[in-house]
Design an enzyme around this catalytic site. Structure first.
Site, PDB file in Angstrom:
ATOM      1  N   LYS A 140     -15.464  -9.777   8.248  1.00 32.40           N
ATOM      2  CA  LYS A 140     -14.418 -10.566   7.583  1.00 32.40           C
ATOM      3  C   LYS A 140     -15.010 -12.120   7.243  1.00 32.40           C
ATOM      4  O   LYS A 140     -14.503 -12.488   6.398  1.00 32.40           O
ATOM      5  CB  LYS A 140     -13.328 -10.965   8.933  1.00 32.40           C
ATOM      6  CG  LYS A 140     -12.519  -9.642   9.237  1.00 32.40           C
ATOM      7  CD  LYS A 140     -11.277  -9.486   8.083  1.00 32.40           C
ATOM      8  CE  LYS A 140     -10.500  -8.084   8.233  1.00 32.40           C
ATOM      9  NZ  LYS A 140      -9.788  -7.520   6.913  1.00 32.40           N
ATOM     10  N   GLU A 177     -13.940 -12.966  -5.318  1.00 32.50           N
ATOM     11  CA  GLU A 177     -12.584 -12.294  -5.687  1.00 32.50           C
ATOM     12  C   GLU A 177     -11.256 -12.847  -4.934  1.00 32.50           C
ATOM     13  O   GLU A 177     -10.346 -12.952  -5.160  1.00 32.50           O
ATOM     14  CB  GLU A 177     -12.480 -10.738  -5.398  1.00 32.50           C
ATOM     15  CG  GLU A 177     -13.489  -9.935  -6.462  1.00 32.50           C
ATOM     16  CD  GLU A 177     -14.566  -9.688  -5.521  1.00 32.50           C
ATOM     17  OE1 GLU A 177     -15.038 -10.447  -4.638  1.00 32.50           O
ATOM     18  OE2 GLU A 177     -15.527  -8.746  -5.751  1.00 32.50           O
ATOM     19  N   SER A 217      -7.579   1.688  -2.234  1.00 27.40           N
ATOM     20  CA  SER A 217      -6.314   0.993  -2.611  1.00 27.40           C
ATOM     21  C   SER A 217      -6.722  -0.306  -2.942  1.00 27.40           C
ATOM     22  O   SER A 217      -7.434  -1.056  -2.751  1.00 27.40           O
ATOM     23  CB  SER A 217      -5.392   0.777  -1.173  1.00 27.40           C
ATOM     24  OG  SER A 217      -4.463  -0.074  -1.372  1.00 27.40           O
ATOM     25  N   CYS A 275      -8.181  -2.176   4.231  1.00 27.94           N
ATOM     26  CA  CYS A 275      -8.005  -3.266   5.035  1.00 27.94           C
ATOM     27  C   CYS A 275      -9.132  -3.806   5.744  1.00 27.94           C
ATOM     28  O   CYS A 275      -9.600  -4.912   6.204  1.00 27.94           O
ATOM     29  CB  CYS A 275      -7.107  -3.003   6.371  1.00 27.94           C
ATOM     30  SG  CYS A 275      -5.883  -1.979   5.877  1.00 27.94           S
ATOM     31  N   GLU A 335       0.893  -1.166   0.019  1.00 25.63           N
ATOM     32  CA  GLU A 335      -0.047  -0.100  -0.149  1.00 25.63           C
ATOM     33  C   GLU A 335       0.812   1.297  -0.060  1.00 25.63           C
ATOM     34  O   GLU A 335       0.563   2.235  -0.558  1.00 25.63           O
ATOM     35  CB  GLU A 335      -0.942   0.079   1.107  1.00 25.63           C
ATOM     36  CG  GLU A 335      -2.049   0.856   1.025  1.00 25.63           C
ATOM     37  CD  GLU A 335      -3.409   0.575   2.109  1.00 25.63           C
ATOM     38  OE1 GLU A 335      -4.080  -0.354   1.686  1.00 25.63           O
ATOM     39  OE2 GLU A 335      -3.156   1.092   3.255  1.00 25.63           O
ATOM     40  N   GLU A 350     -16.353 -11.036   3.928  1.00 25.58           N
ATOM     41  CA  GLU A 350     -14.924 -10.859   2.989  1.00 25.58           C
ATOM     42  C   GLU A 350     -14.351 -12.018   2.510  1.00 25.58           C
ATOM     43  O   GLU A 350     -14.127 -12.390   1.334  1.00 25.58           O
ATOM     44  CB  GLU A 350     -13.907 -10.100   3.743  1.00 25.58           C
ATOM     45  CG  GLU A 350     -12.551  -9.731   2.821  1.00 25.58           C
ATOM     46  CD  GLU A 350     -11.582  -8.980   3.768  1.00 25.58           C
ATOM     47  OE1 GLU A 350     -11.220  -8.017   3.308  1.00 25.58           O
ATOM     48  OE2 GLU A 350     -11.147  -9.539   4.798  1.00 25.58           O
ATOM     49  N   GLU A 397       2.160   1.825  -3.346  1.00 23.40           N
ATOM     50  CA  GLU A 397       0.920   2.213  -4.160  1.00 23.40           C
ATOM     51  C   GLU A 397       0.814   3.676  -4.065  1.00 23.40           C
ATOM     52  O   GLU A 397       0.508   4.589  -4.819  1.00 23.40           O
ATOM     53  CB  GLU A 397      -0.432   1.602  -3.497  1.00 23.40           C
ATOM     54  CG  GLU A 397      -1.467   1.478  -4.766  1.00 23.40           C
ATOM     55  CD  GLU A 397      -2.713   0.773  -4.240  1.00 23.40           C
ATOM     56  OE1 GLU A 397      -2.722   0.249  -3.218  1.00 23.40           O
ATOM     57  OE2 GLU A 397      -3.778   0.883  -4.849  1.00 23.40           O
ATOM     58  N   CYS A 437     -10.284  -1.980  14.844  1.00 24.52           N
ATOM     59  CA  CYS A 437     -10.577  -3.445  15.045  1.00 24.52           C
ATOM     60  C   CYS A 437     -10.644  -3.632  16.516  1.00 24.52           C
ATOM     61  O   CYS A 437     -11.420  -4.717  16.891  1.00 24.52           O
ATOM     62  CB  CYS A 437      -9.543  -4.250  14.314  1.00 24.52           C
ATOM     63  SG  CYS A 437      -9.225  -3.660  12.674  1.00 24.52           S
TER      64      CYS A 437
END
Ligand SMILES: Cc1cc2nc3c(=O)[nH]c(=O)nc-3n(C[C@H](O)[C@H](O)[C@H](O)COP(=O)(O)O)c2cc1C
Ligand code: SF4
Ligand code: SF4
Ligand code: SF4
Ligand code: SF4
Lengths: 414, 572
Positions: B357, B365, B318, B298, B278, B360, B281, B503
């Site tokens: 999560k 993907e 990102s 994230c 990142e 996710e 990036e 988190c």
């Protein structure tokens, strides 16, 4: 004569759709007088008149008015025309027979408190009253009694008609405020009170239709004169919605202090088919149920306070000896099951259990323990509910447990 | 000051203190249900009623301001009777099957029933059993257990600005449900799980995935590995009865080994990797005129939010996968090769503080072979706590052990991913040194620490001053997203975490999370950072080795294949 027509004096005498007809009958004279007075002087007159709210609770009107006038910035005035309490039709009668009187009362109080926006919140079922009131607003605007620069005194006040979706709890102040804001009608936690934080969190005055209709009379004739009518604790006259098993049902206007018995027998001409009275319910579904021997009680807010309830709406529902108290209680309680907004636990869950318990009595399955549970639950709902609905819905149960206890015992299975 | 009495005790408090606040200050216990620290006072459950001398009605102590001379009784017979009755009413419309309920022994309603001594209910059940909402991979809503306290509505509305949940219907038929449908999948729910974390009962809970994990552990053909997210090391102890903020990194490893995992790895490793990717990036976008500001990726709660509410700004996100998914991708490629295992026989479990999560890991993907998920199962901190209890492990007294190799070395920069501002700070530690080619004098970017909703900092990069920002909670994310959408964002880099505090305050963390407890977990996270020998991601030798060995270079071909992804509009 036991009737005394103050609020209803123009009923049938004028054309409610004609502002000219109203003006000819002293209409808008009070407003003209008011705008020549200092706003605080108007509220002083209201205080001297000792008028108490006609929506049921009998709260002294001047306290809310003064609270509102002490606030700055945007303020709202709301006329409570929800009239959802079963057995009441007096507000509809005023709206249909003398609508400008209500509007005049609102404009006077807008001037007295410095409010610029008003609403009249009319019960959904009252289509006719709604149509009339919309025309009333339009006519008043055209004649300069409403809108911008009223009577050239440089103050503005607008009124909009709003309507509930047929929900009883929207008659409660905060639910009404939420509903006017476009949300579902559910109450809020108090404090703050509406006069501090109402519509859009701005100070808001809410009064009943009959209360507003009284204001022009007080302003025109003076608070002192008004206070001479009625009793020391309850001044003026009261519109009575008389219904049930009486011969002459209908609307009557009497000075406070008149006995309930006189209303039923002198004005209502007694019971149909000369039956005898089993019970009388006062105020509506959230009012007390009293036996025949209590009918000499006078119509007076202080007397009604014994019942912790909205007795003061002025409904008198006469029920004859063909009926059982449980018939009436079950109707009342099913009404509240449907009308609870569901926000607080005791009201949301409690009414259903009250209905369960009543059904046990009705089917002779109740035990003495059930009687204790019923009484206990009724008090808990009354003492702990968030808004006036749950705080007053138990009045019929609690009063019946006091005055008709034997009827319960008769159904208990030992 | 206001002087009054509670239960005959003289009490003196500041003006505008509620009776409840005053009582708690003096260790007088008044039970509550709808009340929750940090949320609006609703006074709906009516459990906290007290008696005030001279008043017929009872008053809710949560909403009643103490007045001079008041005489309050919090446990008179009238009060106790009312409370008990209210609780009986709730229980009569509740699917009370405690022994088989996930909230057993961790349920406010159950605790209260016990405290008030309810051993019998005078009222028969009036419960009408309704279907359960289990259509999504993260959360289960069982409205048969809902007590209509409204806490979930509040968090979702005021903290997350999502308005997914609302009161539907009237009276006894009210339901707390997604506003326009029956299922969370009908709405733009982000699966952040904040609703589950404040629900006092078992009406919104994470979807329990412990069974497939037990099955995998008992399958001799599978190589079952597990990764542990940064925030879990400061909360699993709390879940298992230790003090909030206890640091239990090595105990977690031992407990997982005991449960039978073949290897235990640290998501911190791929957090370091995220910083490298990142960070590069960001440098690339700054130097080559790419889309700025760049926003972190994230947090899957945030990604779910952007995809559904702000698809216009997806270019700003990102392209890095989250550390959890980078780990999954590496596990089924690099690790499989290194260990000479068929990726199909590797079963990857994540321990996350987060319910989103779970969603996710199920995304299309997130499958490098296009078929099998890179991360097979996600467990929350609470679910791991449950497994540890099931195995009868005495967590507090267990000996600790280190994480397994490869991916063994991690840095302090990765640890602080668990707190709001942590990703930003970790990135700045690396980007600053890489761009400016000089060592940071002070690696602690305190400007981006703390629990302010939106934090800003200015740093010098390559001779120019740039601004960065950090937001946590979606209500704050909305503010920064609007700026980005309108083209008025003054930042080059924005970190966003959906949950309050980051988190460590995730939707899968121990119940009873409050601002105070979040602070303790945050303090613990920074202590973990301080105690690390390496505190900058680019100095992690194992990361360097991974690039030398396999990935070649940041943003290289392999990285793009394994560590990057795209997001797409899912506007409803
Ligand atoms: C459930 C409930 C329903 C009510 N319905 C009405 C109503 O229909 N009309 C009304 O004037 N007041 C109603 N009230 C009383 C109002 O809340 C408020 O007290 C009243 O409008 C104040 O006006 P007043 O001071 O002029 O009486 C209701 C109260 C409760 C709790
Ligand atoms: S008392 Fe009834 S109507 Fe009033 S807030 Fe409570 S549930 Fe709603
Ligand atoms: S939610 Fe609480 S009270 Fe209800 S069944 Fe579960 S543990 Fe028992
Ligand atoms: S998971 Fe988050 S977004 Fe979804 S309903 Fe719960 S609080 Fe709202
Ligand atoms: S789901 Fe839980 S938090 Fe939401 S209203 Fe029901 S009991 Fe309260």
């Amino acid at each position: 004569m036991i009737q005394m027509k103050v609020i209803s004096k123009r009923f049938g005498q004028i054309n409610p759709l004609s502002i000219d007809s109203y003006i000819k009958a002293e209409g808008y004279e009070a407003l003209k007088k008011a705008v020549a007075m200092h706003p605080s002087k108007i509220i002083d007159e209201i205080e001297i008149s000792k008028i108490r709210g006609r929506g049921g609770a009998g709260f002294p009107a001047y306290i809310k008015l003064r609270a509102l006038s002490n606030e700055t910035g945007n303020k709202y005035i709301v006329c409570n025309a929800d009239e959802g309490e079963p057995g009441n039709f007096k507000d509809r009668m005023i709206m249909e027979n003398d609508p400008h009187a209500i509007l005049e009362g609102m404009v006077i109080m807008a001037y007295a408190t410095g409010s610029t926006q008003g609403y009249i919140y009319i019960r959904g079922e009252y289509q006719n009253a709604m149509n009339i009131f919309k025309k009333t607003i339009k006519a008043a605007e055209e004649c300069g009694y409403l809108g911008k620069n009223i009577l050239d005194k440089g103050f503005d006040f607008n009124v909009e008609v709003r309507s509930g979706a047929g929900s009883y709890v929207c008659g409660e102040e905060f639910s009404m405020i939420e509903s006017i804001e476009g949300k579902p009608g559910r109450s809020r936690t108090k404090p703050p009170f509406p006069t501090e934080k109402g519509i859009h969190n701005r100070p808001t005055l809410i009064n009943n239709v009959e209360t507003f209709a009284n204001f022009p009379h007080i302003v025109l004739n003076g608070g002192k004169k008004f206070a001479e009518i009625g009793t020391p604790s309850s001044t003026g006259t009261k519109l009575i919605s008389l219904s049930g098993n009486v011969k002459n049902k209908g609307l009557y206007e009497v000075p406070f202090g008149t006995s309930i018995r006189d209303v039923i027998f002198k004005l209502g001409k007694g019971l149909e088919n000369n039956r005898s009275i089993k019970m009388v319910q006062l105020g509506g579904a959230s009012g007390p149920i009293i036996p025949e021997y209590m009918l000499d009680m006078s119509i007076d807010f202080d007397r009604f306070e014994n019942f912790d309830s909205k007795t003061g709406t002025g409904a008198i529902i006469v029920i004859d000896d063909r009926f059982d108290i449980f018939d009436i209680l079950l109707i009342n309680m099913k009404f509240f099951v449907h009308q609870s907004c569901g926000k607080c636990t005791p009201c949301r869950e409690g009414h259903v259990q009250i209905v369960n318990l009543l059904n046990k009595f009705i089917s002779h399955r109740a035990t003495e323990k059930d009687l204790m549970s019923l009484e206990n639950l009724a008090y808990v709902i009354q003492q702990t509910s968030l808004c006036g609905l749950g705080q007053t819905s138990m009045t019929s149960i609690i009063s019946s447990l006091r005055y008709f206890r034997d009827d319960y015992f008769a159904k208990v299975r030992y | 000051m206001v002087n009054f009495k509670i239960n005959n005790i003289d009490i003196s408090v500041e003006e505008n203190t509620t009776i409840l606040q005053a009582a708690r200050k003096h260790h007088i216990d008044i039970p509550t249900l709808c009340n929750y620290p940090d949320l609006e006072i609703k006074s709906e459950c009516r459990v906290c009623v007290v008696e005030i001398n001279g008043e017929k009605k009872l008053f809710t102590s949560c909403s009643t301001i103490a007045k001079e001379g008041m005489i309050v009784n919090t446990n008179s017979p009238k009060v106790l009777n009312a409370r008990k009755t209210i609780l009986e009413l709730i229980l009569a419309n509740h699917d009370a099957v405690c022994a088989t309920c996930p909230k057993n022994l961790n349920c406010e309603l159950q605790t209260l029933a016990n405290k008030l001594g309810i051993d019998e209910n005078r009222f028969p059940t009036v419960l009408e059993v309704k279907p359960i909402d289990n259509k999504n991979p993260a959360l289960i809503r069982n409205i048969n257990r809902c007590i209509k306290c409204g806490r979930c509505i509040d968090v979702c509305k005021s903290i997350q600005s999502m308005n997914v949940l609302d009161v539907m219907g009237r009276g006894q038929n009210i339901e707390i449900t997604p506003a326009y449908g029956k299922f969370l999948t009908d709405e733009s729910c982000t699966y952040c799980g904040q609703c589950s974390s404040v629900c006092p009962v078992g009406a919104i809970i994470e979807k329990d995935d412990t069974d497939p994990v037990w099955e995998a552990l008992n399958n001799p053909n599978l190589h079952v590995i597990v990764q542990v997210a940064p925030a879990v090391r400061v909360s699993l102890g709390e879940e298992l009865g230790m003090e909030p903020g206890s640091i239990v990194t090595e105990k977690v490893v031992s407990a997982l080994k005991y449960l039978g995992f073949d290897a235990v790895y640290d998501t911190d490793f791929t957090a370091d990797l995220t910083i490298i990717e990142e960070g590069n990036e960001l440098i690339d976008r700054i130097t080559n005129g790419g889309v700025l500001p760049i926003m972190t990726s994230c947090c899957p709660g945030w990604i779910n939010y952007v995809e559904q509410k702000y698809p216009e700004i997806l270019d700003h996100i990102s392209s890095c996968k989250s550390p959890q998914q980078m780990f999954g991708a590496l596990a089924k490629s690099y690790y499989a090769e290194k260990m000479k295992l068929d990726p199909k026989n590797i079963f990857v479990v994540s321990i996350m503080p987060c319910t989103a999560k779970k969603y996710e890991a199920k995304r299309e993907e997130m499958r490098i072979d296009s078929v099998n998920p890179d991360v097979d199962v996600v467990l929350t901190t609470r679910e791991l706590g449950k497994m540890v209890r099931q195995m009868g492990i005495n967590f507090e007294s267990i000996e600790g052990s280190p994480f397994d190799k490869p991916f063994g070395i991690t840095t302090g920069a990765a640890a602080i991913f668990g707190a709001t501002g942590g990703v930003m700070e970790a990135a700045l530690r690396t980007v600053y040194e890489v761009v400016n080619k000089e060592e940071l004098k002070d690696i602690n970017f305190t400007m981006v620490r703390g629990t302010d909703g939106i934090k800003e900092a200015e740093v010098e990069l390559g001779g120019q001053k740039v601004k960065v920002a950090v937001a946590h909670t979606l209500a704050n994310a909305k503010i920064l997203s609007d700026q980005v959408k309108n083209g008025t964002s003054p930042y080059v880099f924005i970190e966003i975490m959906a949950c309050p505090g980051g988190c460590i305050g995730g939707g899968g963390q121990p119940y009873g999370t409050t601002a105070e407890i979040r602070q303790k977990r945050i303090d613990a996270i920074y202590k973990v950072d301080e105690n690390m020998t390496i505190r900058k991601s680019h100095e992690n030798p194992d990361i360097k080795a991974l690039y030398d060995d396999y990935l070649e270079k940041p943003l290289g071909h392999k990285s793009h294949q394994l560590l990057h992804t795209h997001y797409h509009s899912r506007k409803k």
